[in-house]
Design a protein around this motif. Structure first.
Motif, short mmCIF file in Angstrom:
data_model
loop_
_atom_site.label_atom_id
_atom_site.label_comp_id
_atom_site.label_asym_id
_atom_site.label_seq_id
_atom_site.Cartn_x
_atom_site.Cartn_y
_atom_site.Cartn_z
N LEU A 169 -1.65 -1.96 -3.73
CA LEU A 169 -1.27 -2.97 -2.75
C LEU A 169 0.18 -3.39 -3.01
N GLN B 200 -6.38 -3.54 3.02
CA GLN B 200 -7.19 -4.03 1.91
C GLN B 200 -8.62 -3.52 1.93
N LEU C 282 -6.57 2.34 -0.19
CA LEU C 282 -5.45 2.61 -1.10
C LEU C 282 -5.69 3.86 -1.95
N GLY D 178 0.78 -1.23 0.00
CA GLY D 178 0.00 0.00 0.00
C GLY D 178 0.81 1.28 0.00
#
Lengths: 460, 403
Positions: B236, B301, B306, B231
């Motif tokens: 990611l 996640q 993000l 991230g």
């Protein structure tokens, strides 16, 4: 509700596949609350002979491991989910007497309340800040280790192999500074049946060929000499090419072999004469395991560097290279480093762990229990023709067999005792938590005795 | 403060020239020193505390797991490492994971896996065993990783390290191809964004070129995302933005938000070459650390997380450009997501010290002339504004040192 059920209710096991109910046939195996004496185990013969069923939950975890994890470990067929003291519990809530302690890591057992409290305390303050600035626990831990040992300074890392890598680098730098004219010795000597780690530097010093060969060329400059062979060792050291000698005062992975005073003193003298450094790897045998804080104490021989790891933070990843001022003086800013090593959370847990190990009387108990355990084993096992020797120091004990120990280890696992192997696979290695009780040692010895027939079944 | 510093100078091997501050507590993006002064933390423990200090969910998960099982070794099975492996595999190109305790250990695993892979792929004895890495790279301090780390001062005092390293200029695809085509290279190690080396981002052309050359030569491609992964760049995986996929990816730093961990993620092709006993670790993959990692991943996640990192990163670079570009010492402001570098034409030390005095903690990189900013990914816009403003105000410190 017995304490195991209440324990699991407070800290429920997450996986969906985990069985919520114990099959009635297994209820008898679950021991009662630790505050009350454990009931007698189910008939050991029945336990040993009955195959321990793997539940769907177990098999699901094992299948996932086989699918998602790089296949480096041939694992024991058990899924551990919880631990308390010297007991481990699998995913089906079966209880095991833990004679492995995470490979001599959980010196204070699982869930030591004081270490847990210290860890929780520090977690609320600061877990990690790197070594760019100063943090307090690492400095306190360094001071504590220095004051309790031959050393003058500490370098913190995250594992035993990292501690040995630091020792390798410090030794080479020391020699470079000691020989400014370009003829610094750069090689290392270590011993047969040794184990120093799996990263390239430590690996180069680890004798087992199968560990090194597929990854050649590793770090150059290793010589292996027979453990205990002082004459051979002296010849190599006197060549003048040796930067340092790495030796475990008690070899763990290699089969529970203890050095003699003569051997270690001989190495010390030869190193002094040649200007080589002497490194004691006490990653497994240090921190009270032998009944002494440092395994080398009993020999009265002092190294230049000592590496520690395993039990130092009772389960959290940590390693340390303890060095004399002579060695430290050769190290400059930027020579070595680590992001995680020396972190406040891990170091604070280590201080709490040391608090207990250094408590007056603790080590004497380890010695006493170790002697008792060896005696028990000798009494119970020596009649068996496969048992060649029972040896060890304090609570690192080995049972050498003349056949592979695998079937015995499996039978013991089925009977609720978790133990390890060592050496060429024919040595049973017992490294329980240092807080193990005499009753638990009796249980372990009895189960091992009852499971010995498993060796016949495999050899017949 | 001085007592702690004196003890450090007495009891710790002198490998670190430390910033003159004793940190004792942290919360979010704030650090507190022993005198209770507050600092805006733009270092996050060197890109480790991705969720800041004292994230309540990671702390709760850690406490939870601590009550169950902290460590049992890899002799038997434990659940959190399997769950974590599955999570990482499902979120990446990889098929399998090997857990370790640090970035250098993750890279050591990658080195060993690459050599074993080549040995199995070349059973007749001509397996390539060498490695190629790049100028200004950093892969770790243990002997194997060290051999692949370009900075001569890091390696030279400890020679001979592991043999078989070649260093090529980062970004120089032509040189890299020549080396790969020699047929001697077991694997190429590259950071999609070089952190220690000065915040240099690869181009798609470079990474794709490495991928193609490796495929042709049968070499493995290893992406070291220990600092730029998970991230940090707003994706990611840093390599996602390039659309180039490696054979092995190493991670560490932020994975367990402060606990020691490392992982080498590999494809099935690589994993198939690894047998029982080839590698191992006592601590790696422990339930406590892996459970904390799962809680950390839960947050990274989470949908939107993000995108926020990307947005904040852009905003921060813009802020810095607006505030700092007037200064003649500021050569470039670059970076991806929340790994940002300010390249100066003088050593950054005086600026870093002045910022520390002004309550902002930041790092350097490269040859010491790059200011490295790697705050927690949860840093707020307000905190970024504060950091940018303090840096601006402290720029005169560079004059004082050069006058």
């Amino acid at each position: 509700m017995n304490s195991l059920q209440s324990f699991l209710a407070v800290a429920p096991v997450k996986p969906a596949a985990a069985a919520a109910r114990l099959p009635s046939s297994r209820r008898a195996r679950v021991s009662a609350c630790l505050a009350t004496p454990a009931p007698a185990p189910t008939t050991p013969a029945a336990a040993a002979s009955a195959r321990r069923e793997l539940s769907a939950a177990s098999r699901a975890v094992m299948a996932d491991e086989a699918k998602y994890i790089v296949g480096t470990y041939k694992r024991a067929q058990v899924v551990f989910v919880a631990g308390r003291g010297c007991k481990l519990y699998d995913i089906d809530e079966r209880e095991y007497l833990d004679m492995a302690a995470g490979i001599a890591v959980n010196a204070l057992g699982h869930g030591d309340p004081d270490v847990d409290a210290a860890a929780a305390d520090q977690r609320g303050r600061l877990v990690h800040a790197s070594n760019v600035g100063y943090t307090v626990p690492q400095v306190e831990l360094a001071k504590r280790l220095v004051e309790a040992s031959f050393a003058d300074r500490a370098f913190f890392a995250n594992s035993g192999t990292e501690a040995n890598e630091a020792a390798i680098k410090f030794a080479r730098k020391y020699q470079r500074v000691a020989h400014p004219n370009g003829d610094a010795p750069t090689e290392f000597m270590s011993f047969t049946n040794c184990f120093h780690g799996r990263t390239i530097g430590s690996l180069a010093l680890t004798s087992k060929v199968q560990y090194r060969e597929p990854f050649e060329p590793v770090m150059p400059g290793s010589t292996f000499v027979e453990y205990g062979n002082l004459e051979e060792a002296k010849k190599v050291i006197q060549s003048g090419k040796i930067a340092a000698v790495f030796v475990e005062p008690v070899q763990g992975e290699g089969g529970i072999h203890s050095a003699t005073k003569e051997f270690l003193q001989g190495l010390r003298d030869a190193c002094d004469e040649a200007g080589a450094l002497l490194v004691f790897d006490e990653v497994q045998c240090g921190l009270g395991r032998t009944g002494y804080l440092w395994a080398h104490e009993v020999y009265g021989v002092v190294p230049d560097i000592m590496t520690l790891a395993k039990p130092l933070a009772n389960g959290l990843p940590i390693g340390v290279a303890l060095v004399t001022e002579k060695v430290a003086a050769a190290i400059n800013y930027g020579d070595h480093g680590t992001t995680f090593g020396g972190g406040p959370f891990v170091c604070h847990a280590a201080l709490a762990t040391l608090d207990k190990i250094q408590k007056p009387g603790f080590l004497a108990e380890v010695t006493k229990k170790g002697e008792y355990f060896k005696q028990l084993l000798k009494t119970k096992l020596s009649g068996n023709p496969h048992v060649k020797e029972i040896r060890g120091a304090g609570l690192i004990v080995g049972i050498e067999l003349d056949v592979p120990a695998g079937p015995l280890v499996d039978a013991c696992l089925n009977a609720g005792v978790f133990l390890l192997t060592a050496g060429k696979g024919n040595v049973v290695r017992l490294v329980p938590a240092l807080i193990v009780s005499e009753k638990e040692l009796e249980q372990a010895a009895e189960v091992i005795r009852e499971c010995l027939p498993a060796l016949e079944a495999s050899t017949s």
